[in-house]
Motif scaffolding. Structure first.
Motif, PDB file in Angstrom:
ATOM      1  N   ASN A  12       0.834  -1.194   0.000  1.00  0.00           N
ATOM      2  CA  ASN A  12       0.000   0.000   0.000  1.00  0.00           C
ATOM      3  C   ASN A  12       0.877   1.255   0.000  1.00  0.00           C
ATOM      4  O   ASN A  12       1.763   1.403   0.839  1.00  0.00           O
ATOM      5  N   ALA A  13       0.606   2.169  -0.938  1.00  0.00           N
ATOM      6  CA  ALA A  13       1.347   3.433  -1.000  1.00  0.00           C
ATOM      7  C   ALA A  13       0.752   4.400   0.024  1.00  0.00           C
ATOM      8  O   ALA A  13      -0.465   4.598   0.081  1.00  0.00           O
ATOM      9  N   VAL A  14       1.608   4.956   0.840  1.00  0.00           N
ATOM     10  CA  VAL A  14       1.176   5.896   1.869  1.00  0.00           C
ATOM     11  C   VAL A  14       1.927   7.198   1.652  1.00  0.00           C
ATOM     12  O   VAL A  14       3.152   7.214   1.557  1.00  0.00           O
ATOM     13  N   ASP A  15       1.194   8.301   1.555  1.00  0.00           N
ATOM     14  CA  ASP A  15       1.817   9.621   1.383  1.00  0.00           C
ATOM     15  C   ASP A  15       1.684  10.361   2.705  1.00  0.00           C
ATOM     16  O   ASP A  15       0.718  11.066   2.950  1.00  0.00           O
ATOM     17  N   ARG A  16       2.673  10.175   3.551  1.00  0.00           N
ATOM     18  CA  ARG A  16       2.654  10.832   4.850  1.00  0.00           C
ATOM     19  C   ARG A  16       3.224  12.225   4.747  1.00  0.00           C
ATOM     20  O   ARG A  16       3.953  12.557   3.822  1.00  0.00           O
ATOM     21  N   GLU A  17       2.930  13.032   5.751  1.00  0.00           N
ATOM     22  CA  GLU A  17       3.472  14.384   5.809  1.00  0.00           C
ATOM     23  C   GLU A  17       4.942  14.302   6.205  1.00  0.00           C
ATOM     24  O   GLU A  17       5.287  13.660   7.191  1.00  0.00           O
ATOM     25  N   SER A  18       5.802  14.936   5.431  1.00  0.00           N
ATOM     26  CA  SER A  18       7.233  14.855   5.693  1.00  0.00           C
ATOM     27  C   SER A  18       7.614  15.760   6.862  1.00  0.00           C
ATOM     28  O   SER A  18       6.865  16.667   7.251  1.00  0.00           O
TER      29      SER A  18
END
Length: 97
Positions: A12-18
């Motif tokens: 699963n691709a997860v785009d977290r806040e950097s």
């Protein structure tokens, strides 16, 4: 691969806040909270002139007293540093006795 302990975890691709984005928001919030209140205009005459010369004119320019103190501190610091370096190098390289 299906029997692996990590099967299904990395699919699963997860785009977290950097961290950069979090710090950018935090900095913007601090800057907004630290905005100085508008100050009344400086009074003219001798008081306004002395305030401008001695560094009371806000953040625009440094005053003469502040510039003098900064220059003196810089000169003293460089002289002390020079003496320390000469002492250390003299003791290491066998200077005059």
């Amino acid at each position: 691969m299906q029997e692996s302990l990590l099967a299904g975890h990395y699919e699963n691709a997860v785009d977290r806040e950097s961290a950069y984005e979090i710090l950018k928001v935090r900095t913007a919030e601090k800057q907004a909270a630290a905005q100085p209140a508008p100050q009344p205009a400086e009074s003219g005459g001798l008081g306004g002139m002395l305030g401008g010369v001695l560094g009371g004119g806000g953040r625009r320019r440094e005053g003469a007293a502040e510039a003098l103190a900064k220059s003196a501190a810089r000169a003293i610091g460089s002289e002390v540093g020079r003496q320390i370096i000469r002492g250390v190098l003299g003791s290491l390289l066998g200077g005059r006795r």
